[in-house]
Design an enzyme around this catalytic site. Structure first.
Site, PDB file in Angstrom:
ATOM      1  N   CYS A 207      12.359  -9.524   5.951  1.00 33.38           N
ATOM      2  CA  CYS A 207      11.346 -10.328   5.262  1.00 33.38           C
ATOM      3  C   CYS A 207      11.114 -11.656   5.958  1.00 33.38           C
ATOM      4  O   CYS A 207       9.987 -12.025   6.275  1.00 33.38           O
ATOM      5  CB  CYS A 207      11.764 -10.554   3.810  1.00 33.38           C
ATOM      6  SG  CYS A 207      10.697 -11.710   2.919  1.00 33.38           S
ATOM      7  N   TYR A 362       0.603   0.132   4.620  1.00 34.53           N
ATOM      8  CA  TYR A 362       0.186  -1.235   4.329  1.00 34.53           C
ATOM      9  C   TYR A 362       0.560  -2.163   5.480  1.00 34.53           C
ATOM     10  O   TYR A 362      -0.144  -3.138   5.771  1.00 34.53           O
ATOM     11  CB  TYR A 362       0.764  -1.717   2.993  1.00 34.53           C
ATOM     12  CG  TYR A 362       2.238  -2.027   2.986  1.00 34.53           C
ATOM     13  CD1 TYR A 362       2.694  -3.307   3.279  1.00 34.53           C
ATOM     14  CD2 TYR A 362       3.186  -1.053   2.676  1.00 34.53           C
ATOM     15  CE1 TYR A 362       4.044  -3.614   3.263  1.00 34.53           C
ATOM     16  CE2 TYR A 362       4.532  -1.346   2.665  1.00 34.53           C
ATOM     17  CZ  TYR A 362       4.963  -2.621   2.961  1.00 34.53           C
ATOM     18  OH  TYR A 362       6.306  -2.918   2.962  1.00 34.53           O
ATOM     19  N   GLU A 629      -9.486 -14.040 -14.861  1.00 35.34           N
ATOM     20  CA  GLU A 629     -10.044 -13.853 -16.200  1.00 35.34           C
ATOM     21  C   GLU A 629     -10.903 -12.598 -16.302  1.00 35.34           C
ATOM     22  O   GLU A 629     -11.243 -12.176 -17.412  1.00 35.34           O
ATOM     23  CB  GLU A 629     -10.863 -15.074 -16.613  1.00 35.34           C
ATOM     24  CG  GLU A 629     -12.202 -15.206 -15.914  1.00 35.34           C
ATOM     25  CD  GLU A 629     -13.090 -16.292 -16.516  1.00 35.34           C
ATOM     26  OE1 GLU A 629     -13.087 -16.454 -17.747  1.00 35.34           O
ATOM     27  OE2 GLU A 629     -13.785 -16.975 -15.731  1.00 35.34           O
TER      28      GLU A 629
END
Length: 649
Positions: A207, A362, A629
């Site tokens: 990572c 990915y 939202e």
């Protein structure tokens, strides 16, 4: 439900009474101690509220000296609890109060079922005890206990370490520091084997060095480059009066700016080296021994070590945690040694130039995205589909967006041969066509880094498909050897998963916890040019699991406000989707495509773990104007056939 027992708990070997259906909590301390009085008062109040669920037994000593004589010096109650529970945290506990759960009210060591801790630990226990029940998977998960096979560990063992961690990545470091905090003697063995292309790095694992951290920084470089080109001029940034005159009042995109790969690479590597140093300092401060050596098993309690000079040694341990992670799977075609991988690209000592990314993972798409974003010519070779395992609709939208940004795709092909052609790499594909590239990056998957661990000497087999280790509750077939992170078969290859699993395991091994790692509803984000955040089921998996007739799929297209005044941005749309159980209205999956996907999805991940319903989301007042939202205003279902494009506010 309160019992006051002024007789010190005994350590005799008399049989304990049968288990009660109540939780029996013992609180021991001296009367003038405020922390003892507070803990005793809170648990006493709980017992009055829940008389059928909780019984409290107080053991009050007349003085601090009398308490410590019982706890440490004379009876040594804490030592006996530690020996019985295998809980090193109990051994180091010297303050008041000392609290534990038991099967009976007499205070015998034989009755102890779980060591709780001091005042703060007891208050935390009380909060969890008083938490209202919920039907959510998260609350059900809290009731599940990790049933471990006894591994033979004893605090009085004669090995060098209580815990030896193989691998200094995110999971291994988190587990080591947590175990040390709980009183264990811990060492971390970490040695980076060079990639096939010769790349090496420091402490911190994939990572920090060749994964999430450099990837996100380079992704940000691509975002900044894109913003400078298609956003800045439309916001008036850098626009001169002469430009306004030439544009006749209409703003235009900027040309693609110059970009220095060397500057980006160097600054990213400098940041990583700073993190490497901080991790070493952190281990020292947490009293974890760091050994920059390569290890392999000799037997279930011994590791052979080799340092960078070839010097060999041995280290013994009561328990071992394998946290070696994974490495990129190499291409299998002729000339594969000419390709690099994600282990190499972030420190590449030359400009990558014209790039071929092999694979539709990915990792491949993220690398292709940021390389194209900083102006490089990029092609992706795809054997079948993009982002296997992710939501198919979202994956296809990502592919469409990347194509519009100039990423080229060669579909349904794989490289058959790589060969040197002057200063280029000539790639011949399975369809017979060929092309030349400056860099070929293989990203077809990852395998567990277990080949040279000597697992055969400790009776541990790996999955032949990926070299990963099978485990239950992170415990392997050899009980005192454990595994976490990317090297564990079936574990999501995500840094926060390894960190949480490592901490949870350390608490079970040395802190008396029974809480398992919860691998469900883990959020993740794919940092492609159009970012993708997700948690829970994909639409395809939900249909396979529950049946299409039992689902409601809500979806919506929207244009993020920050894109709205850029003509180029305005050609694209964001997207969000909620997969809902038709009968319970429980949300099974959430998917988002748009800016800041990780930031948007993190909060919804908490809601998912709490078992949220669709109404929980739509009845939440949104923050306006934001893209997050959009989830709170979902109303169009796929079955309705209505237009899912958002309009207005």
């Amino acid at each position: 439900a309160i019992t006051t027992n002024n007789t010190p708990p005994t350590a005799d070997g008399q049989p304990s009474p049968p288990m009660t259906t109540k939780s029996i909590i013992h609180v021991a301390g001296y009367g003038t101690c405020g922390f003892y009085r507070r803990a005793a008062s809170v648990v006493a109040s709980l017992s009055l509220l829940f008389p059928n669920r909780l019984q409290v037994v107080e053991h009050e000593f007349p003085s601090r000296e009398a308490y410590r004589e019982w706890l440490i010096h004379g009876t040594n109650f804490r030592g006996r609890v530690s020996e019985k529970q295998g809980n090193l945290r109990a051994t180091s506990h010297s303050s008041s109060p000392f609290c534990w759960l038991a099967s009976g009210a007499e205070g015998k060591v034989e009755e102890v079922t779980e060591f709780i801790g001091g005042c703060d630990d007891t208050l935390d226990w009380c909060r969890n005890f008083a938490r209202p029940p919920s039907s959510s998977s998260a609350r059900v998960g809290e009731a599940i206990k990790a049933t471990m096979v006894p591994d033979g560990h004893s605090p009085s063992h004669s090995y060098d370490y209580d815990l030896l961690v193989l691998g200094g990545g995110s999971g291994g470091l988190a587990a080591s520091k947590e175990a040390a905090r709980l009183g264990a003697r811990v060492a971390v063995l970490d040695y980076v084997k060079p990639s096939p292309a010769g790349s090496k790095w420091g402490l911190g694992g994939t990572c920090v060095n060749v994964g999430c951290i450099p990837k996100k920084l380079m992704h940000n470089a691509a975002l900044l480059t894109e913003a400078s080109k298609v956003d800045s001029p439309h916001y008036g940034i850098g626009v001169t009066p002469k430009m306004e005159e030439n544009w006749m009042g209409m703003s235009k995109d900027n040309e693609q700016g110059e970009h220095s790969w060397e500057m980006l690479k160097q600054n990213v590597q400098n940041h990583i080296k700073g993190l490497n140093f901080k991790y070493r300092v952190d281990l020292r401060e947490k009293e974890v021994t760091y050994l920059n050596q390569l290890g392999s098993f000799l037997d279930p309690h011994t590791i052979e070590t080799v340092d960078k000079k070839g010097q060999k040694g041995t280290v013994s341990f009561s328990r071992c945690l394998v946290a070696v992670g994974g490495r990129p799977t190499s291409l299998s075609c002729e000339g594969a040694e000419l390709a690099i991988s994600s282990d190499d690209v972030f420190a590449l000592d030359r400009d990558p130039g014209r790039v071929l990314c092999v694979g539709a993972s990915y990792i491949s798409l993220e690398c292709a995205g940021f390389l194209r974003g900083i102006g490089r010519d990029v092609t992706v070779a795809v054997r079948s589909i993009l982002l296997r395992g992710f939501d198919r609709e979202c994956a296809d939208m990502i592919g469409k967006y990347m194509k519009s940004e100039g990423v080229k795709f060669r579909e349904e092909v794989v490289p058959k041969k790589l060969e040197k052609s002057r200063d280029k790499i000539k790639v011949t594909f399975s369809d017979g066509e060929s092309d030349e590239y400056d860099t070929v990056l293989g990203a077809i998957g990852r395998s567990g880094d277990t080949a040279k661990l000597g697992l055969d000497k400790v009776g541990i087999a790996t999955n032949p498909k990926n070299s990963k280790i099978e485990a239950k509750f992170e415990q392997t077939s050899t009980p005192n050897i454990y595994v976490i992170g990317d090297v564990m078969d079936g574990c999501p290859e995500l840094t926060p998963v390894a960190i949480h699993a490592g901490k949870a395991l350390a608490r079970r091994l040395f802190g008396g916890s029974t809480q398992p790692m919860d691998y469900k509803n883990v959020c993740t984000t794919v940092f492609t040019p159009l970012e993708y955040g997700t948690v829970g089921y994909s639409e395809d998996d939900a249909i396979a699991e529950f049946g299409k007739e039992n689902l409601v799929i809500y979806h919506k297209y929207f244009v993020p406000l920050e894109w709205s005044i850029s003509p180029t941005r305005g050609e694209h749309r964001g997207f969000c989707k909620a997969i809902v159980d038709k009968h319970t209205n429980k949300v099974l999956g959430l998917h988002y495509l748009g800016p800041n996907a990780g930031e948007v999805m993190q909060g919804f991940g908490t809601a998912m773990k709490l078992g949220c319903t669709f109404e929980d989301i739509t009845e939440t007042v949104g923050i306006h104007p934001t893209t997050a939202e959009e989830f709170t205003t979902l109303s169009i279902t796929k079955d309705s056939g209505e237009d899912a494009a958002a309009g207005g506010c």
